[in-house]
Design an enzyme around this catalytic site. Structure first.
Site, PDB file in Angstrom:
ATOM      1  N   SER A  10     -11.530  -8.958  -9.983  1.00 60.02           N
ATOM      2  CA  SER A  10     -11.678 -10.217 -10.740  1.00 60.02           C
ATOM      3  C   SER A  10     -13.126 -10.707 -10.739  1.00 60.02           C
ATOM      4  CB  SER A  10     -10.740 -11.295 -10.193  1.00 60.02           C
ATOM      5  OG  SER A  10     -10.886 -11.454  -8.800  1.00 60.02           O
TER       6      SER A  10
ATOM      7  N   HIS B 223      -4.407  -5.680  -7.305  1.00 59.77           N
ATOM      8  CA  HIS B 223      -5.311  -6.788  -6.958  1.00 59.77           C
ATOM      9  C   HIS B 223      -4.446  -8.030  -6.690  1.00 59.77           C
ATOM     10  CE1 HIS B 223      -8.910  -9.081  -6.676  1.00 59.77           C
ATOM     11  NE2 HIS B 223      -9.126  -9.338  -7.949  1.00 59.77           N
TER      12      HIS B 223
ATOM     13  N   HIS C  49      -7.076  -1.821   1.749  1.00 55.41           N
ATOM     14  CA  HIS C  49      -8.147  -2.562   1.066  1.00 55.41           C
ATOM     15  C   HIS C  49      -9.249  -1.603   0.633  1.00 55.41           C
ATOM     16  CE1 HIS C  49     -11.205  -5.628   0.241  1.00 55.41           C
ATOM     17  NE2 HIS C  49     -10.169  -6.397   0.040  1.00 55.41           N
TER      18      HIS C  49
ATOM     19  N   ARG D 283      -8.360 -13.288   6.407  1.00 56.57           N
ATOM     20  CA  ARG D 283      -7.570 -14.219   5.580  1.00 56.57           C
ATOM     21  C   ARG D 283      -6.090 -14.088   5.954  1.00 56.57           C
ATOM     22  NH1 ARG D 283      -9.375 -12.188  -0.220  1.00 56.57           N
ATOM     23  NH2 ARG D 283      -8.764 -10.261   0.831  1.00 56.57           N
TER      24      ARG D 283
ATOM     25  N   ASP E 100      -2.760 -10.755   0.974  1.00 52.18           N
ATOM     26  CA  ASP E 100      -1.511 -10.929   0.221  1.00 52.18           C
ATOM     27  C   ASP E 100      -0.264 -10.672   1.064  1.00 52.18           C
ATOM     28  OD1 ASP E 100      -2.861 -11.520  -2.188  1.00 52.18           O
ATOM     29  OD2 ASP E 100      -3.316  -9.391  -2.409  1.00 52.18           O
TER      30      ASP E 100
HETATM   31  C1  LIG Z   1      -5.862  -2.247  -2.054  1.00 49.84           C
HETATM   32  C2  LIG Z   1      -5.818  -0.802  -2.507  1.00 49.84           C
HETATM   33  C3  LIG Z   1      -5.654  -0.758  -4.022  1.00 49.84           C
HETATM   34  C4  LIG Z   1      -7.156  -0.153  -2.125  1.00 49.84           C
HETATM   35  O1  LIG Z   1      -7.199   1.102  -2.737  1.00 49.84           O
HETATM   36  P1  LIG Z   1      -8.192   2.248  -2.272  1.00 49.84           P
HETATM   37  O2  LIG Z   1      -9.523   1.674  -1.955  1.00 49.84           O
HETATM   38  O3  LIG Z   1      -8.121   3.322  -3.273  1.00 49.84           O
HETATM   39  O4  LIG Z   1      -7.499   2.677  -0.904  1.00 49.84           O
HETATM   40  P2  LIG Z   1      -7.631   4.055  -0.113  1.00 49.84           P
HETATM   41  O5  LIG Z   1      -8.969   4.669  -0.309  1.00 49.84           O
HETATM   42  O6  LIG Z   1      -7.181   3.792   1.268  1.00 49.84           O
HETATM   43  O7  LIG Z   1      -6.557   4.955  -0.873  1.00 49.84           O
HETATM   44  C5  LIG Z   1      -6.350   6.307  -0.480  1.00 49.84           C
HETATM   45  C6  LIG Z   1      -4.925   6.666  -0.745  1.00 49.84           C
HETATM   46  O8  LIG Z   1      -4.072   5.867   0.094  1.00 49.84           O
HETATM   47  C7  LIG Z   1      -3.110   5.211  -0.705  1.00 49.84           C
HETATM   48  N1  LIG Z   1      -2.839   3.865  -0.174  1.00 49.84           N
HETATM   49  C8  LIG Z   1      -3.741   2.898   0.090  1.00 49.84           C
HETATM   50  N2  LIG Z   1      -3.084   1.777   0.482  1.00 49.84           N
HETATM   51  C9  LIG Z   1      -1.768   2.071   0.463  1.00 49.84           C
HETATM   52  C10 LIG Z   1      -0.599   1.310   0.728  1.00 49.84           C
HETATM   53  N3  LIG Z   1      -0.640   0.028   1.074  1.00 49.84           N
HETATM   54  N4  LIG Z   1       0.593   1.934   0.598  1.00 49.84           N
HETATM   55  C11 LIG Z   1       0.657   3.233   0.235  1.00 49.84           C
HETATM   56  N5  LIG Z   1      -0.410   3.996  -0.064  1.00 49.84           N
HETATM   57  C12 LIG Z   1      -1.612   3.397   0.054  1.00 49.84           C
HETATM   58  C13 LIG Z   1      -3.770   5.077  -2.066  1.00 49.84           C
HETATM   59  O9  LIG Z   1      -2.806   4.834  -3.078  1.00 49.84           O
HETATM   60  C14 LIG Z   1      -4.469   6.416  -2.190  1.00 49.84           C
HETATM   61  O10 LIG Z   1      -3.494   7.387  -2.518  1.00 49.84           O
HETATM   62  P3  LIG Z   1      -3.826   8.586  -3.555  1.00 49.84           P
HETATM   63  O11 LIG Z   1      -5.010   9.304  -2.954  1.00 49.84           O
HETATM   64  O12 LIG Z   1      -2.573   9.388  -3.563  1.00 49.84           O
HETATM   65  O13 LIG Z   1      -4.156   7.950  -4.860  1.00 49.84           O
HETATM   66  C15 LIG Z   1      -4.659  -0.044  -1.809  1.00 49.84           C
HETATM   67  O14 LIG Z   1      -4.801  -0.140  -0.407  1.00 49.84           O
HETATM   68  C16 LIG Z   1      -3.281  -0.541  -2.218  1.00 49.84           C
HETATM   69  O15 LIG Z   1      -2.751  -0.097  -3.241  1.00 49.84           O
HETATM   70  N6  LIG Z   1      -2.691  -1.505  -1.431  1.00 49.84           N
HETATM   71  C17 LIG Z   1      -1.433  -2.102  -1.803  1.00 49.84           C
HETATM   72  C18 LIG Z   1      -1.659  -3.174  -2.863  1.00 49.84           C
HETATM   73  C19 LIG Z   1      -2.329  -4.396  -2.291  1.00 49.84           C
HETATM   74  O16 LIG Z   1      -1.955  -4.917  -1.256  1.00 49.84           O
HETATM   75  N7  LIG Z   1      -3.346  -4.903  -3.012  1.00 49.84           N
HETATM   76  C20 LIG Z   1      -4.055  -6.119  -2.626  1.00 49.84           C
HETATM   77  C21 LIG Z   1      -5.396  -5.812  -2.085  1.00 49.84           C
HETATM   78  S1  LIG Z   1      -6.206  -7.267  -1.457  1.00 49.84           S
END
Ligand SMILES: CC(C)(COP(=O)(O)OP(=O)(O)OC[C@H]1O[C@@H](n2cnc3c(N)ncnc32)[C@H](O)[C@@H]1OP(=O)(O)O)[C@@H](O)C(=O)NCCC(=O)NCCS
Length: 439
Positions: A240, A270, A316, A325, A371
């Site tokens: 955002s 997000h 994250h 947070r 979250d």
């Molecule tokens: C926040 C988020 C998008 C960060 O993504 P990122 O920087 O790409 O995270 P990573 O580098 O750790 O991801 C590596 C792998 O782990 C997976 N992973 C990361 N967090 C995960 C979670 N909470 N549950 C399952 N798998 C997860 C990713 O989907 C990715 O899988 P892939 O290689 O098969 O595509 C991710 O952790 C996520 O999807 N979390 C859940 C949604 C969420 O809570 N979002 C709010 C963030 S404040």
């Protein structure tokens, strides 16, 4: 001195600071860009100037150098030992200085005088079906507010670049003042039969927002102050904030830029994750009951992962430890609702999920983010409609995003235009790199 006068004083010295940095150190390298970074959503690539806050992977967010516990200590509150007033954080983000209670009160008053929302905004929202997602209704409202943009009017009249920040400031403060009114309208429209509650001008920003939503308990007011304070800003690279910064770099006004940011916030990876967390938790309870055992919970987490979904509220892009947070919301829960069954479930998830995500082997950060906690707090005080939660996040984020947009214009930051690459270009670069290393 009021906030705007403070800024008038600060801007010339910060302009000089940036000029000097550019002139004397413009060629200093900040790191290497790898193919992984280009493919991987620019992770770890420093590429934005963002003054209002900075995220440390281990420590979490600092607003102008202050951590969340420090903000809770030094920012003015509604009463002694209370949660910080979001207006105080706005002052801090904009000026880098901790305001006095009088300064915060004056800013509260200023925001209240700016909070009147024109009728066409409600008409625009009412043109949508009530079933439209709350974020769609909210963003439509923000777009409708745009017709009053001072920046757009000034630009059409030919304002000089040196003065860009002034109408941006007016738009930013008007927008921050008006988004709670629009957000509350959306809530009351969808969930309370359209019975709108007028603002109470005796209340501060957070308490008034809670009041307009229909929640007047002292604890909910405190929660709203804390909630709005901690969701404001998370440095510049998140979807955002980055979106707003990018759109604003084309000299789109704060309304256009913030509406764009909201569309990013509405994505499940997000801001929408706060909705997803509560829905997920409620599904756990529906399927396994409130007295779920640790083993049942582990099975449920694995079931989610095995069906190709993420566990919402964990992980994250930058953080590598528990999000502060999350921690401050947990402390709020321990103080005000320790017996709440959903809070106890959230606590259990804190024990169960990280080892499982670690076992997966690919998740860089197995710890909970902001979250993972917000929903159960809101739910406890009666705000049970999870689909609405991201709108609350959006209201708060207006404060961080708009503060930085004022500085974007004050510092004269240019159009954002990174270079992209095709796979072919990357492959050719890699071939060249291999040949050079062999030579
Ligand atoms: C926040 C988020 C998008 C960060 O993504 P990122 O920087 O790409 O995270 P990573 O580098 O750790 O991801 C590596 C792998 O782990 C997976 N992973 C990361 N967090 C995960 C979670 N909470 N549950 C399952 N798998 C997860 C990713 O989907 C990715 O899988 P892939 O290689 O098969 O595509 C991710 O952790 C996520 O999807 N979390 C859940 C949604 C969420 O809570 N979002 C709010 C963030 S404040």
């Amino acid at each position: 001195m009021d906030l705007r006068s403070h800024l008038e004083d600060l801007i010339p010295e910060q302009q000089e600071r940036l000029k000097k940095l550019k002139k004397e150190h413009g060629n200093v390298q900040l790191g290497n860009i790898t193919v992984d970074m280009v493919i991987g959503g620019m992770r770890g690539m420093t590429g934005l100037l963002w003054e209002t806050s900075l995220l440390d992977p281990d420590e979490g967010i600092r607003f102008r150098g202050l951590s969340i516990p420090e903000c809770q200590k030094v920012l003015p509150a509604a009463f002694p030992e209370g949660e910080p007033l979001p207006e105080g954080l706005l002052w801090l983000l904009l000026t880098g200085k901790v305001p006095t209670k009088d300064q915060v009160n004056a800013l509260s008053k200023d925001l209240r005088t700016r909070a009147s929302v024109p009728d066409h905004v409600y008409k625009a929202i009412n043109a949508l079906p009530e079933t439209a997602h709350p974020m769609t209704q909210f963003t439509t409202g923000v777009m409708a507010l745009q017709v009053q943009s001072e920046f757009q009017k000034a630009y059409e009249k030919g304002i000089s670049k040196a003065k860009f920040w002034e109408p941006t400031y007016e738009d930013a403060l008007n927008l921050i003042a008006q988004v709670p009114v629009v957000a509350a309208f959306v809530y009351r429209r969808i969930y309370k039969g359209g019975q709108v509650i007028p603002a109470d001008d005796s209340l501060d920003y957070g308490a008034n927002f809670s009041h307009m939503l229909g929640f007047d308990s002292k604890k909910m007011q405190e929660l709203m102050r804390l909630y709005v304070t901690i969701h404001t800003d998370h440095e510049g690279g998140n979807v955002s904030a980055h979106t707003a910064h990018l759109v604003a770099s084309a000299l789109s006004d704060p309304y256009l830029s913030f509406a764009a940011a909201l569309n990013g916030l509405a994505g499940p990876l997000h801001g929408l994750a706060n909705q997803e967390v509560l829905l997920w938790i409620k599904n756990v309870v529906e399927e396994c009951g409130e007295n779920i055992t640790t083993d049942q919970l582990k099975d449920y987490v694995w079931k989610t992962l095995n069906s190709g979904k993420v566990v919402p509220g964990f992980g994250h892009g930058v953080l590598r430890k528990t999000d502060p947070r999350y921690t401050c919301q947990r402390e709020f829960a321990l103080k005000h609702l320790p017996e709440d069954p959903l809070f106890q479930l959230v606590s259990k998830l804190y024990e169960v999920v990280p080892p499982i995500l670690t076992e997966l082997g690919k998740v860089k950060n197995p710890w909970p983010n902001v979250d993972a906690h917000s929903g159960v707090l809101l739910n406890h005080f009666g705000l049970t409609e999870a689909r609405y939660y991201t709108v609350l996040f959006g209201v708060s984020r207006s404060i961080g995003i708009c503060s930085q947009l004022i500085w974007d214009r004050a510092l004269g930051l240019p159009l954002e235009r990174p270079k992209s690459a095709t796979m072919e270009l990357l492959e050719n670069q890699c071939k060249k790199a291999t040949l050079t290393s062999k030579a």
